[in-house]
Motif scaffolding. Structure first.
Motif, PDB file in Angstrom:
ATOM      1  N   ARG A  52      -1.120  19.459  14.596  1.00 50.75           N
ATOM      2  CA  ARG A  52      -0.317  18.309  14.192  1.00 50.75           C
ATOM      3  C   ARG A  52      -0.996  17.565  13.049  1.00 50.75           C
ATOM      4  N   SER A  53      -0.198  16.907  12.249  1.00 50.08           N
ATOM      5  CA  SER A  53      -0.711  16.083  11.168  1.00 50.08           C
ATOM      6  C   SER A  53      -1.209  14.758  11.728  1.00 50.08           C
ATOM      7  N   VAL A  54      -2.170  14.154  11.024  1.00 47.22           N
ATOM      8  CA  VAL A  54      -2.725  12.866  11.439  1.00 47.22           C
ATOM      9  C   VAL A  54      -1.768  11.739  11.045  1.00 47.22           C
ATOM     10  N   ASP A  55      -1.623  10.776  11.932  1.00 42.62           N
ATOM     11  CA  ASP A  55      -0.770   9.615  11.666  1.00 42.62           C
ATOM     12  C   ASP A  55      -1.465   8.680  10.680  1.00 42.62           C
ATOM     13  N   LEU A  56      -0.854   8.429   9.547  1.00 41.29           N
ATOM     14  CA  LEU A  56      -1.435   7.566   8.519  1.00 41.29           C
ATOM     15  C   LEU A  56      -0.770   6.201   8.451  1.00 41.29           C
ATOM     16  N   SER A  57       0.044   5.870   9.436  1.00 36.73           N
ATOM     17  CA  SER A  57       0.828   4.640   9.370  1.00 36.73           C
ATOM     18  C   SER A  57       0.012   3.386   9.685  1.00 36.73           C
ATOM     19  N   LYS A  58      -1.133   3.529  10.339  1.00 36.10           N
ATOM     20  CA  LYS A  58      -1.939   2.369  10.703  1.00 36.10           C
ATOM     21  C   LYS A  58      -2.739   1.874   9.491  1.00 36.10           C
ATOM     22  N   GLU A  59      -3.310   0.683   9.617  1.00 35.13           N
ATOM     23  CA  GLU A  59      -4.160   0.140   8.556  1.00 35.13           C
ATOM     24  C   GLU A  59      -5.574   0.683   8.728  1.00 35.13           C
ATOM     25  N   TYR A  60      -6.138   1.186   7.656  1.00 35.76           N
ATOM     26  CA  TYR A  60      -7.498   1.703   7.678  1.00 35.76           C
ATOM     27  C   TYR A  60      -8.396   0.766   6.879  1.00 35.76           C
ATOM     28  N   THR A  61      -9.589   0.496   7.420  1.00 39.90           N
ATOM     29  CA  THR A  61     -10.533  -0.364   6.723  1.00 39.90           C
ATOM     30  C   THR A  61     -11.923   0.251   6.738  1.00 39.90           C
ATOM     31  N   PHE A  62     -12.694  -0.058   5.706  1.00 40.61           N
ATOM     32  CA  PHE A  62     -14.103   0.308   5.680  1.00 40.61           C
ATOM     33  C   PHE A  62     -14.911  -0.954   5.400  1.00 40.61           C
ATOM     34  N   ALA A  63     -15.805  -1.287   6.322  1.00 46.45           N
ATOM     35  CA  ALA A  63     -16.654  -2.473   6.194  1.00 46.45           C
ATOM     36  C   ALA A  63     -15.826  -3.722   5.918  1.00 46.45           C
ATOM     37  N   GLY A  64     -14.666  -3.806   6.542  1.00 43.74           N
ATOM     38  CA  GLY A  64     -13.787  -4.955   6.390  1.00 43.74           C
ATOM     39  C   GLY A  64     -12.906  -4.926   5.160  1.00 43.74           C
ATOM     40  N   GLU A  65     -13.014  -3.874   4.346  1.00 45.81           N
ATOM     41  CA  GLU A  65     -12.222  -3.744   3.123  1.00 45.81           C
ATOM     42  C   GLU A  65     -11.085  -2.753   3.364  1.00 45.81           C
ATOM     43  N   VAL A  66      -9.858  -3.158   3.054  1.00 50.06           N
ATOM     44  CA  VAL A  66      -8.662  -2.397   3.406  1.00 50.06           C
ATOM     45  C   VAL A  66      -8.421  -1.254   2.426  1.00 50.06           C
ATOM     46  N   VAL A  67      -8.093  -0.091   2.981  1.00 47.77           N
ATOM     47  CA  VAL A  67      -7.644   1.026   2.157  1.00 47.77           C
ATOM     48  C   VAL A  67      -6.202   0.750   1.737  1.00 47.77           C
ATOM     49  N   PRO A  68      -5.873   0.804   0.438  1.00 50.09           N
ATOM     50  CA  PRO A  68      -4.526   0.434  -0.012  1.00 50.09           C
ATOM     51  C   PRO A  68      -3.465   1.448   0.420  1.00 50.09           C
ATOM     52  N   GLN A  69      -2.662   1.078   1.424  1.00 53.08           N
ATOM     53  CA  GLN A  69      -1.648   1.995   1.948  1.00 53.08           C
ATOM     54  C   GLN A  69      -0.558   2.304   0.922  1.00 53.08           C
ATOM     55  N   GLY A  70      -0.337   1.390  -0.012  1.00 54.85           N
ATOM     56  CA  GLY A  70       0.674   1.632  -1.030  1.00 54.85           C
ATOM     57  C   GLY A  70       0.256   2.607  -2.102  1.00 54.85           C
ATOM     58  N   ASN A  71      -0.994   3.039  -2.057  1.00 58.79           N
ATOM     59  CA  ASN A  71      -1.534   3.995  -3.025  1.00 58.79           C
ATOM     60  C   ASN A  71      -1.454   5.394  -2.407  1.00 58.79           C
ATOM     61  N   PHE A  72      -0.448   6.180  -2.813  1.00 57.65           N
ATOM     62  CA  PHE A  72      -0.232   7.489  -2.173  1.00 57.65           C
ATOM     63  C   PHE A  72      -1.421   8.415  -2.400  1.00 57.65           C
ATOM     64  N   ASP A  73      -2.070   8.283  -3.544  1.00 64.55           N
ATOM     65  CA  ASP A  73      -3.229   9.130  -3.841  1.00 64.55           C
ATOM     66  C   ASP A  73      -4.355   8.850  -2.852  1.00 64.55           C
ATOM     67  N   ALA A  74      -4.618   7.575  -2.594  1.00 66.08           N
ATOM     68  CA  ALA A  74      -5.663   7.210  -1.639  1.00 66.08           C
ATOM     69  C   ALA A  74      -5.331   7.722  -0.245  1.00 66.08           C
ATOM     70  N   MET A  75      -4.088   7.585   0.172  1.00 70.95           N
ATOM     71  CA  MET A  75      -3.703   8.006   1.511  1.00 70.95           C
ATOM     72  C   MET A  75      -3.749   9.525   1.662  1.00 70.95           C
ATOM     73  N   GLU A  76      -3.427  10.246   0.610  1.00 67.39           N
ATOM     74  CA  GLU A  76      -3.488  11.713   0.683  1.00 67.39           C
ATOM     75  C   GLU A  76      -4.941  12.192   0.712  1.00 67.39           C
ATOM     76  N   ARG A  77      -5.820  11.480   0.021  1.00 69.76           N
ATOM     77  CA  ARG A  77      -7.243  11.829   0.070  1.00 69.76           C
ATOM     78  C   ARG A  77      -7.810  11.542   1.458  1.00 69.76           C
ATOM     79  N   LEU A  78      -7.358  10.454   2.069  1.00 65.80           N
ATOM     80  CA  LEU A  78      -7.763  10.156   3.444  1.00 65.80           C
ATOM     81  C   LEU A  78      -7.207  11.211   4.399  1.00 65.80           C
ATOM     82  N   ASP A  79      -5.963  11.599   4.192  1.00 69.57           N
ATOM     83  CA  ASP A  79      -5.323  12.623   5.021  1.00 69.57           C
ATOM     84  C   ASP A  79      -6.133  13.919   4.994  1.00 69.57           C
ATOM     85  N   ARG A  80      -6.620  14.279   3.809  1.00 70.17           N
ATOM     86  CA  ARG A  80      -7.413  15.508   3.679  1.00 70.17           C
ATOM     87  C   ARG A  80      -8.659  15.448   4.552  1.00 70.17           C
TER      88      ARG A  80
END
Length: 310
Positions: A52-80
């Motif tokens: 199954r594919s990983v659910d990317l709908s939640k908010e992801y943060t690193f050290a309190g800094e939010v990963v921009p969900q509106g940036n499809f490139d960032a989300m696809e790199r996270l998906d990988r």
């Protein structure tokens, strides 16, 4: 009578034929509900697994800094990175076990130095929590190059290499990361600088007129780096969510030890181990930073040696 017997035998043969073909039909033509499972198990070349594919709908943060969900490139790199490490079973399983041993050592040091707890996952991304050696000569859990390690206070010579000393190298990593945070004003950029070097990152930020890690066009390694850290954070925080079920008894326990202080020359660590009720192998397991068979001491520095419980 003979004709009746013949008719009866023919009737029994016909019934047997219907039963046989009916059974064959049920076996080879599964209903739609079980088609997926049976088609996999009936084909000798198929693998009976569910991916199954990983659910990317939640908010992801690193050290309190939010990963921009509106940036499809960032989300696809996270998906990988989430997909790679979710299905890289042996490596991720061992990381889960190792984390149980080493995070209790790393976490309080990060907290003491004011470095976000998420940076313990940077150590996983760097070395899988092992005293690894990179092709470039970086060593230890935190993967310090010799020059950087020495600049941050680690002793490195032919007998001692404190890049392999978990507590001391973690403290050095904290100082290193805090320097980058002061320079870039972002923990995400500090992590990227840890991977690729501060001067290079500063130059790229200026050249590309970028303000964040997610806007930068980077080399393959650093482009994946923060997302790999995020993937380890997600998986190691909730392993069952990703299909990893590890019983408490299967996790690697934190090492229990006693200590002995040394400030004079030790001619033979093998003899030292025997004198203290252990063996050379276990001495090196507890003290991987002792890289020689002996230690030269001038009396100006105390070394704390860990030993298995008596």
């Amino acid at each position: 009578m003979q004709r009746a017997i013949t008719y009866y035998a023919a009737f029994l043969s016909l019934v047997a034929t219907f039963v046989l073909f009916g059974s064959f039909e049920r076996t080879t033509r599964p209903d739609a509900q079980s088609a997926t499972v049976s088609s996999a198990t009936s084909d000798p070349g198929a693998l009976p697994q569910v991916i199954r594919s990983v659910d990317l709908s939640k908010e992801y943060t690193f050290a309190g800094e939010v990963v921009p969900q509106g940036n499809f490139d960032a989300m696809e790199r996270l998906d990988r990175e989430l997909s790679v490490n979710s299905y890289w079973h042996s490596s991720t399983l061992l990381n889960i076990k190792q984390a149980h041993r080493y995070f209790p050592v790393i976490e309080p040091i990060l907290a003491e130095h004011g470095v976000p707890d998420d940076f313990k996952y940077l150590a996983v991304a760097e070395s899988n929590l092992r005293n690894a050696v990179s092709y470039a000569g970086a060593k230890g859990v935190w993967q310090f190059l010799k020059s950087t390690g020495q600049a941050y206070g680690l002793e490195i010579n032919g007998e001692v290499d404190e890049r392999y000393h978990l507590e001391k190298s973690t403290e050095a990593a904290c100082r290193y990361l805090k320097d980058y945070y002061r320079q870039f004003g972002s923990w995400t950029l500090a992590a990227a600088a840890y991977n690729m070097g501060g001067p290079r990152l500063k130059r790229l930020l200026q050249e590309q007129q970028a303000e964040s890690y997610y806007e930068l066009n980077l080399n393959e390694e650093t482009s994946r780096y923060v997302f790999r850290i995020l993937a380890f954070k997600e998986i190691l925080t909730s392993p069952e969510k990703f299909g990893f079920y590890v019983d408490e008894s299967e996790l690697y326990e934190p090492l229990k030890y006693r200590t002995v202080m040394v400030n004079t020359t030790v001619e033979s660590w093998a003899d030292f181990a025997q004198e203290h009720g252990t063996n050379y192998r276990m001495l090196k397991v507890y003290n991987p930073w002792l890289i020689s068979g002996r230690l030269t001491c001038s009396g100006k520095k105390d070394y704390i040696i860990k030993l298995p419980p008596a």
